[in-house]
Structure formats: structure tokens, C-alpha cells
Design a protein around this motif. Structure first.
Motif, mmCIF file in Angstrom:
data_model
loop_
_atom_site.group_PDB
_atom_site.id
_atom_site.type_symbol
_atom_site.label_atom_id
_atom_site.label_comp_id
_atom_site.label_asym_id
_atom_site.label_seq_id
_atom_site.Cartn_x
_atom_site.Cartn_y
_atom_site.Cartn_z
ATOM 1 N N PHE A 18 0.824 -1.210 0.000
ATOM 2 C CA PHE A 18 0.000 0.000 0.000
ATOM 3 C C PHE A 18 0.861 1.264 0.000
ATOM 4 C CE2 PHE A 18 -3.403 -2.474 2.577
ATOM 5 C CZ PHE A 18 -3.744 -3.203 1.446
ATOM 6 N N THR A 19 2.037 1.191 0.589
ATOM 7 C CA THR A 19 2.900 2.372 0.659
ATOM 8 C C THR A 19 3.927 2.427 -0.467
ATOM 9 O OG1 THR A 19 4.417 1.236 2.165
ATOM 10 C CG2 THR A 19 2.676 2.566 3.163
ATOM 11 N N THR A 20 4.126 1.319 -1.163
ATOM 12 C CA THR A 20 5.145 1.313 -2.223
ATOM 13 C C THR A 20 4.565 1.311 -3.640
ATOM 14 O OG1 THR A 20 5.310 -1.104 -2.120
ATOM 15 C CG2 THR A 20 6.861 0.158 -0.779
ATOM 16 N N ILE A 21 3.337 0.804 -3.794
ATOM 17 C CA ILE A 21 2.711 0.741 -5.123
ATOM 18 C C ILE A 21 1.298 1.293 -5.009
ATOM 19 C CG2 ILE A 21 2.051 -0.756 -7.048
ATOM 20 C CD1 ILE A 21 4.174 -2.762 -6.003
ATOM 21 N N ASP A 22 1.078 2.472 -5.572
ATOM 22 C CA ASP A 22 -0.209 3.161 -5.423
ATOM 23 C C ASP A 22 -1.408 2.323 -5.840
ATOM 24 O OD1 ASP A 22 0.763 5.470 -4.284
ATOM 25 O OD2 ASP A 22 0.964 6.536 -6.199
ATOM 26 N N ALA A 23 -1.280 1.519 -6.885
ATOM 27 C CA ALA A 23 -2.416 0.738 -7.378
ATOM 28 C C ALA A 23 -2.972 -0.201 -6.307
ATOM 29 C CB ALA A 23 -2.010 -0.056 -8.617
ATOM 30 N N PHE A 24 -2.126 -0.667 -5.407
ATOM 31 C CA PHE A 24 -2.580 -1.601 -4.383
ATOM 32 C C PHE A 24 -3.442 -0.935 -3.317
ATOM 33 C CE2 PHE A 24 0.386 -4.377 -6.374
ATOM 34 C CZ PHE A 24 -0.156 -5.636 -6.185
ATOM 35 N N LYS A 25 -3.451 0.381 -3.255
ATOM 36 C CA LYS A 25 -4.322 1.082 -2.312
ATOM 37 C C LYS A 25 -5.794 0.796 -2.594
ATOM 38 C CE LYS A 25 -1.097 4.793 -1.351
ATOM 39 N NZ LYS A 25 -0.799 6.217 -1.497
ATOM 40 N N SER A 26 -6.107 0.449 -3.844
ATOM 41 C CA SER A 26 -7.506 0.149 -4.184
ATOM 42 C C SER A 26 -8.021 -1.064 -3.409
ATOM 43 C CB SER A 26 -7.668 -0.063 -5.690
ATOM 44 O OG SER A 26 -6.957 -1.211 -6.107
ATOM 45 N N LEU A 27 -7.132 -1.945 -2.958
ATOM 46 C CA LEU A 27 -7.570 -3.074 -2.132
ATOM 47 C C LEU A 27 -8.144 -2.595 -0.803
ATOM 48 C CD1 LEU A 27 -4.647 -5.598 -2.721
ATOM 49 C CD2 LEU A 27 -6.953 -5.671 -3.700
ATOM 50 N N GLN A 28 -7.655 -1.457 -0.322
ATOM 51 C CA GLN A 28 -8.163 -0.868 0.919
ATOM 52 C C GLN A 28 -9.455 -0.097 0.687
ATOM 53 O OE1 GLN A 28 -4.527 1.433 1.830
ATOM 54 N NE2 GLN A 28 -4.729 0.557 3.885
ATOM 55 N N HIS A 29 -9.563 0.524 -0.470
ATOM 56 C CA HIS A 29 -10.636 1.485 -0.706
ATOM 57 C C HIS A 29 -11.809 0.944 -1.515
ATOM 58 C CE1 HIS A 29 -7.958 4.330 1.116
ATOM 59 N NE2 HIS A 29 -7.062 4.161 0.166
ATOM 60 N N THR A 30 -11.680 -0.261 -2.058
ATOM 61 C CA THR A 30 -12.768 -0.851 -2.830
ATOM 62 C C THR A 30 -13.320 -2.046 -2.046
ATOM 63 O OG1 THR A 30 -11.649 -0.208 -4.873
ATOM 64 C CG2 THR A 30 -13.443 -1.820 -5.061
ATOM 65 N N PRO A 31 -14.486 -1.889 -1.445
ATOM 66 C CA PRO A 31 -15.042 -2.967 -0.625
ATOM 67 C C PRO A 31 -15.155 -4.284 -1.399
ATOM 68 C CG PRO A 31 -16.315 -0.953 -0.342
ATOM 69 C CD PRO A 31 -15.357 -0.711 -1.479
ATOM 70 N N GLY A 32 -14.663 -5.355 -0.787
ATOM 71 C CA GLY A 32 -14.777 -6.679 -1.374
ATOM 72 C C GLY A 32 -13.719 -7.054 -2.396
ATOM 73 N N LEU A 33 -12.908 -6.099 -2.836
ATOM 74 C CA LEU A 33 -11.917 -6.398 -3.869
ATOM 75 C C LEU A 33 -10.851 -7.365 -3.372
ATOM 76 C CD1 LEU A 33 -10.817 -5.967 -6.721
ATOM 77 C CD2 LEU A 33 -9.621 -3.931 -5.873
ATOM 78 N N PHE A 34 -10.354 -7.175 -2.175
ATOM 79 C CA PHE A 34 -9.297 -8.048 -1.657
ATOM 80 C C PHE A 34 -9.735 -9.513 -1.672
ATOM 81 C CE2 PHE A 34 -7.033 -10.171 1.845
ATOM 82 C CZ PHE A 34 -5.740 -10.055 1.355
ATOM 83 N N GLU A 35 -10.991 -9.764 -1.338
ATOM 84 C CA GLU A 35 -11.520 -11.124 -1.271
ATOM 85 C C GLU A 35 -11.686 -11.772 -2.650
ATOM 86 O OE1 GLU A 35 -11.909 -9.078 2.318
ATOM 87 O OE2 GLU A 35 -12.783 -8.467 0.412
ATOM 88 N N GLN A 36 -11.560 -11.007 -3.718
ATOM 89 C CA GLN A 36 -11.727 -11.529 -5.071
ATOM 90 C C GLN A 36 -10.440 -12.100 -5.666
ATOM 91 O OE1 GLN A 36 -13.684 -8.695 -7.639
ATOM 92 N NE2 GLN A 36 -15.129 -8.143 -6.037
ATOM 93 N N VAL A 37 -9.391 -12.216 -4.870
ATOM 94 C CA VAL A 37 -8.109 -12.709 -5.365
ATOM 95 C C VAL A 37 -8.268 -14.124 -5.939
ATOM 96 C CG1 VAL A 37 -7.367 -13.655 -3.128
ATOM 97 C CG2 VAL A 37 -5.658 -12.937 -4.813
ATOM 98 N N LYS A 38 -7.550 -14.392 -7.025
ATOM 99 C CA LYS A 38 -7.596 -15.709 -7.653
ATOM 100 C C LYS A 38 -6.216 -16.073 -8.188
ATOM 101 C CE LYS A 38 -9.150 -13.880 -12.107
ATOM 102 N NZ LYS A 38 -9.125 -12.476 -11.831
ATOM 103 N N VAL A 39 -5.996 -17.351 -8.367
ATOM 104 C CA VAL A 39 -4.749 -17.849 -8.936
ATOM 105 C C VAL A 39 -4.831 -17.709 -10.445
ATOM 106 C CG1 VAL A 39 -3.249 -19.866 -9.207
ATOM 107 C CG2 VAL A 39 -4.455 -19.490 -7.047
ATOM 108 N N ASP A 40 -3.790 -17.176 -11.055
ATOM 109 C CA ASP A 40 -3.740 -17.059 -12.507
ATOM 110 C C ASP A 40 -3.507 -18.433 -13.144
ATOM 111 O OD1 ASP A 40 -4.091 -14.315 -12.346
ATOM 112 O OD2 ASP A 40 -1.945 -13.901 -12.403
ATOM 113 N N ILE A 41 -3.867 -18.554 -14.391
ATOM 114 C CA ILE A 41 -3.683 -19.805 -15.132
ATOM 115 C C ILE A 41 -2.224 -20.241 -15.055
ATOM 116 C CG2 ILE A 41 -3.755 -20.860 -17.428
ATOM 117 C CD1 ILE A 41 -6.187 -19.074 -18.001
ATOM 118 N N GLY A 42 -2.009 -21.476 -14.703
ATOM 119 C CA GLY A 42 -0.660 -22.015 -14.592
ATOM 120 C C GLY A 42 -0.035 -21.820 -13.223
#
Length: 90
Positions: A34-58
Motif C-alpha cells: 500500500f505504501t510502495t505501489i499506489d495501485a494496491f491502495k484500491s484493495l483498501q478502498h474498494t469494498p470486497g476487492l481483496f476477497e476476489q483474489v484468484k490464482v492465474d492460469i498455470g
């Protein structure tokens, strides 16, 4: 040796539980991003986004959407081994 991810589970407080294909289990704390990559702040500010994590193909990484992802190497190298919870059923 190259490690790929078999499963990923979001836990409380922006922690991920990653199970690799060799059944090693690592705990990865996303909060430092959250402090090193601005895009990751959206995990804090978008409700439910963190829980949507998934494994990429392979299993070469994980992602939340088209803009947020992490390579399996990051989780393997920076994650903490979880010796108390070797999970083969995930």
C-alpha cells in the motif's frame, strides 16, 4: 526450483494464505504494498476487492483484476512459511 501457486485464500487484515504445488504454505502480508505501489491502495478502498483474489492460469501468479497482480516469486520469496498449517486439501 520454480514454485507455482495451487491455491490462494484471503485472510483478515490483508493477509494471503498461499498453497504452492509442492504443498508448501506461505503467509503473505499485502499491507506493505500500500505504501510502495499506489495501485494496491484500491484493495483498501474498494469494498470486497481483496476477497476476489484468484490464482492465474498455470499458477505463475495471482490477481484481483486486470490492474492488480503479483508474481508467484514475490509470494514465495517474501512470504513467511506457515509450518503450523500444511494444507493438502486446498
Amino acid at each position: 526450483m520454480f514454485h507455482t501457486i495451487k491455491s490462494i485464500k484471503p485472510l483478515n487484515n490483508y493477509i494471503l494464505l498461499a498453497t504452492f504445488t509442492d504443498n508448501a504454505v506461505k503467509i503473505y502480508d499485502v499491507k506493505p504494498l500500500f505504501t510502495t505501489i499506489d495501485a494496491f491502495k484500491s484493495l483498501q478502498h474498494t469494498p470486497g476487492l481483496f476477497e476476489q483474489v484468484k490464482v492465474d492460469i498455470g499458477g505463475y501468479g495471482i490477481s484481483w483484476n486486470d490492474y492488480l497482480d503479483l508474481l508467484c516469486d514475490e509470494i514465495w520469496e517474501m512470504g513467511k512459511r506457515n509450518n503450523t498449517r500444511q494444507r493438502k486439501d486446498i
